[in-house]
Enzyme design. Structure first.
Site, PDB file in Angstrom:
ATOM      1  N   TYR A   1     -16.972  59.098   7.744  1.00  0.00           N
ATOM      2  CA  TYR A   1     -18.021  59.762   6.969  1.00  0.00           C
ATOM      3  C   TYR A   1     -17.735  59.592   5.487  1.00  0.00           C
ATOM      4  O   TYR A   1     -16.627  59.860   5.020  1.00  0.00           O
ATOM      5  CB  TYR A   1     -18.075  61.262   7.302  1.00  0.00           C
ATOM      6  CG  TYR A   1     -18.485  61.548   8.724  1.00  0.00           C
ATOM      7  CD1 TYR A   1     -19.831  61.615   9.087  1.00  0.00           C
ATOM      8  CD2 TYR A   1     -17.528  61.738   9.713  1.00  0.00           C
ATOM      9  CE1 TYR A   1     -20.202  61.862  10.403  1.00  0.00           C
ATOM     10  CE2 TYR A   1     -17.891  61.991  11.031  1.00  0.00           C
ATOM     11  CZ  TYR A   1     -19.235  62.048  11.367  1.00  0.00           C
ATOM     12  OH  TYR A   1     -19.604  62.290  12.666  1.00  0.00           O
ATOM     13  N   SER A   2     -18.747  59.145   4.743  1.00  0.00           N
ATOM     14  CA  SER A   2     -18.597  59.036   3.295  1.00  0.00           C
ATOM     15  C   SER A   2     -18.403  60.420   2.699  1.00  0.00           C
ATOM     16  O   SER A   2     -19.046  61.384   3.109  1.00  0.00           O
ATOM     17  CB  SER A   2     -19.840  58.378   2.677  1.00  0.00           C
ATOM     18  OG  SER A   2     -19.978  57.051   3.120  1.00  0.00           O
TER      19      SER A   2
ATOM     20  N   CYS B   1     -24.156  50.045   1.827  1.00  0.00           N
ATOM     21  CA  CYS B   1     -23.301  50.802   2.730  1.00  0.00           C
ATOM     22  C   CYS B   1     -24.139  51.497   3.788  1.00  0.00           C
ATOM     23  O   CYS B   1     -25.119  52.159   3.464  1.00  0.00           O
ATOM     24  CB  CYS B   1     -22.498  51.842   1.937  1.00  0.00           C
ATOM     25  SG  CYS B   1     -21.385  52.840   2.930  1.00  0.00           S
TER      26      CYS B   1
ATOM     27  N   GLU C   1     -20.745  47.197   2.905  1.00  0.00           N
ATOM     28  CA  GLU C   1     -19.969  47.960   3.871  1.00  0.00           C
ATOM     29  C   GLU C   1     -20.954  48.546   4.896  1.00  0.00           C
ATOM     30  O   GLU C   1     -21.471  49.638   4.719  1.00  0.00           O
ATOM     31  CB  GLU C   1     -19.180  49.073   3.187  1.00  0.00           C
ATOM     32  CG  GLU C   1     -18.243  49.809   4.122  1.00  0.00           C
ATOM     33  CD  GLU C   1     -17.419  50.839   3.367  1.00  0.00           C
ATOM     34  OE1 GLU C   1     -16.221  50.571   3.138  1.00  0.00           O
ATOM     35  OE2 GLU C   1     -17.970  51.884   2.976  1.00  0.00           O
TER      36      GLU C   1
END
Length: 368
Positions: free
Chosen positions: A143-144, A326, A366
């Site tokens: 998780y970012s 991302c 990403e």
């Protein structure tokens, strides 16, 4: 002036394209749940330490590098799956309205200062239980991170995650199918203060925010929970008395695509920053289910909103901009098709142009 263009393409499939990304497609009769919210909420924005914040009188610099923009000391994988950090849940707050598609929560975890990170990095979470398909413990879910290195409480001991609960509605069952729910997202959204959680990381350097030039321009494009790293950027630039905030003379430009107003994430906080810094911040929203329509008369998705400013984006790239992608692979085609069409209109060979960006280190991807 060096410009950085950051494109974060995460989480909200409905806000990005007309089709769900491959990872969210299921058999006929199964769709994302619109069930009654599980986590109670009082509004559409986190409160307490996770609410809007502004720089205080005292400097916030005890976690800064020397000089503050030097990223050579950024660490990764301090805690690994075989030896995870045991953190504790501080709070779980729902932060979308009743008409938002699905449920998204702001989740604060206490890491006791033992798992430091930088803005743009991710944490991994190990959900409890055994994966029935593999007959072994569940693996890591990434998780970012949505908070700065100081955490929302500015102690340097917490981190914040922005998590959308993954549930699937079965039309035949007329209920959520428990066999298809997201194991980790439900675990986190159902967590209570004081619950222990196994955390690994931090991971990644691709999404780090370059700060070596105070006049950088950051153009941040996000869908859904892809807002997470940019929330950490904006909080660092406008919500804390850090060296980065005090020296920043550039522009932070946020594009956010969601289904409707109820699905906006951290909007109250961003509006505070915008009011306080009108010369350093801009925001543009793409609300796919509310409009306005795009130039072709269709729903306004995030790539359509970015295309409206394509001349400025390409000008930024020509001046050394960095483009970051991302999120889900299924979200990439929309943006790439848009960039390709803009290249064609400008008489630019897209493949050659893209290869040039990669060679110069301007293209950062990403996806998963």
């Amino acid at each position: 002036m060096r410009t950085c263009v950051l494109l974060g393409l995460l989480a909200s499939a409905s806000a990005f394209t007309g089709l769900a990304p491959m990872g969210l497609r299921r058999a006929t009769g199964v769709k994302l749940s619109m069930a009654t919210p599980t986590v109670p909420f009082d509004g559409l924005s986190p409160t307490g330490a996770s609410g809007p914040t502004l720089p205080g009188a005292a400097d916030l610099d005890f976690l800064e590098a020397k000089p503050y923009w030097d990223q050579t000391g950024v660490t990764v994988n301090v805690a690994k799956a075989k030896d995870p950090l045991i953190g504790k849940i501080v709070s779980v707050q729902r932060m979308v309205g009743p008409n938002a598609p699905g449920e998204t929560c702001n989740i604060v975890i206490d890491h006791a200062g033992k798992l430091p990170y930088w803005e743009g990095q991710s944490y991994g979470v190990l959900p409890p239980g055994i994966d029935p398909k593999k007959n072994k413990p569940y693996g890591v879910r990434l998780y970012s991170i949505a908070s700065t290195r100081y955490g929302d409480d500015k102690t340097g001991k917490t981190t914040t995650l922005c998590v959308r609960r993954a549930t699937y509605w079965d039309a035949d069952m007329k209920a959520d199918d428990p066999a298809k729910k997201g194991v980790c997202s439900n675990y986190l959204c159902d967590a209570k203060p004081g619950d222990e959680v196994k955390v690994v990381g931090p991971s990644g350097k691709v999404m780090l925010m370059p700060e070596d030039s105070a006049t950088n321009t950051y153009i941040m494009v996000a869908t859904g929970t892809g807002i997470a790293p940019y929330r950490s950027f904006l909080r660092r630039l406008f919500g804390e008395a850090t060296p980065a905030s005090k020296n920043f003379k550039g522009l932070a430009w946020l594009f956010l695509g969601v289904a409707n107003k109820d699905a906006l994430l951290y909007d109250e906080e961003f509006q505070v920053y915008l009011r306080q810094n009108p010369d350093k911040m801009r925001m543009d929203y793409a609300l796919s289910r509310e409009g306005p329509l795009n130039k072709k008369g269709g729903k306004m998705y995030i790539q359509d909103k970015v295309e409206e400013y394509s001349d400025e984006v390409f000008d930024a790239l020509d001046k050394g901009a960095h483009i970051y992608f991302c999120g889900l692979k299924g979200m990439m085609p929309g943006i790439q098709d848009m960039l390709k069409s803009v290249c064609e209109a400008k008489k630019i060979d897209f493949a050659e142009y893209l290869e040039g960006l990669k060679k110069k280190g301007q293209w950062h991807v990403e996806v998963y």
